[in-house]
Design a protein around this motif. Sequence first.
Motif: not given
Length: 414
Positions: A303-312
């Motif tokens: 929820p804080y954005g510290w993650d890889i971006n995944r395609p949606l």
Amino acid sequence: MSTKEKGITMSIGRHALGVLAIVSVALTAAAPAASSHPPRNGISTGTASPSGEESAGPRWQPFDLPVLEHANLTGVTAIGRDDAWAVGFTVPDKTIAGPAAAEADQCDAGGLPSLALHWDGASWSQVPVPNLGRINSVSASGRRNVWAAADCGVLRWDGQTWTRTTPVPIPGTDGYFLSGIKAISAYDVWLSGFAWDGTTGDDRGFVQHWDGVRWQLVALPALGDNFDISSVDAGGRQDVWIAGTDYTGKDTTGEKLLILHWNGYGWKQFPAPAITMVIQRVARVRVVAANDVWIAGRGQRDPYGWDINRPLVLHWDGAAWTDTHAPEERGDLRDIASDGRMVLAAGDTYSPLDDTYEAYARRWTGAGWIPAAVPAPGLASISALAPSPDGGMWAVGSVGDETTMRPFIARTAH
């Protein structure tokens, strides 16, 4: 990051490498894929794909462009075999750096000047355009009716010149971002965007309509206290789709996708399919047919954005929206389009956890997504796609780092 800062960041167009000329980030480009043809504009005609996987069509043909060092293309539309437009912006001073520059540039036409290129069937050439800052989206219903949404207003091409129009101001807000535009006819143009309230930090999504004379705000249903409208597309006068994100309860329930349809008389909101990602951002809604509509974007589990971006990627079949279950991998989608033979989703592999990235593309098989060839190797981002009426598909974006950034245009061979 505040909501206003989020809006500014989105308008900078990081996905298309424009931010590389604004923010000082040391990036290392990946080695280009081997090609039997010499690259033009630094673009290989090979079929490189992210993560070294074997790619499946299409084969891209790059095009020579006017000399445009430190420029970025963010939108493309095709009217005919000999008539297409690509839009974006230039970066006149590559030494600009830091958040202050981004803040100062918001709706400052002198910051990142507007850029428009035209295809006449033989070559791409630059066309003079009023300077309204970054151009974020472009759409055409004919040779004499081309529209573009920019940071500081809306532009229209009448077949001879580009002129500006002014959308309706959003009361009680401190700035706005025009996210999308769709031209159905000279008397029927739709504009999407969001404005932000500097006091509350909330976004307020909006939709406007051009009736041939002026822009008018179109009333929306109650959609929350903090939401954006990220994209608009239409299959006709009574078939308009908009999509965005509701941030109202994001701290407790996560973000929620907003999907609405206009039938010529009013809006109907459709439930989005259940998605496990708590961050859900729309980049593009694309109407192929009444029973064939796509939404592409990105999601994150943190929820804080510290993650890889995944395609949606979501799909409408005429009855319901479903999740197509895009691959669980790094992928930040900027656009999705169909040329009648394939559905292609594209963007880049940028991640908040890693500044190095490359162009990203996946092709729909009818049952899932497989790697697809990208038009630009190394450090690159695909910003927009557009089907060509004579077959094939256009792609635009940027390649290179902050010192070598340049735009590219490519089309699938057919």
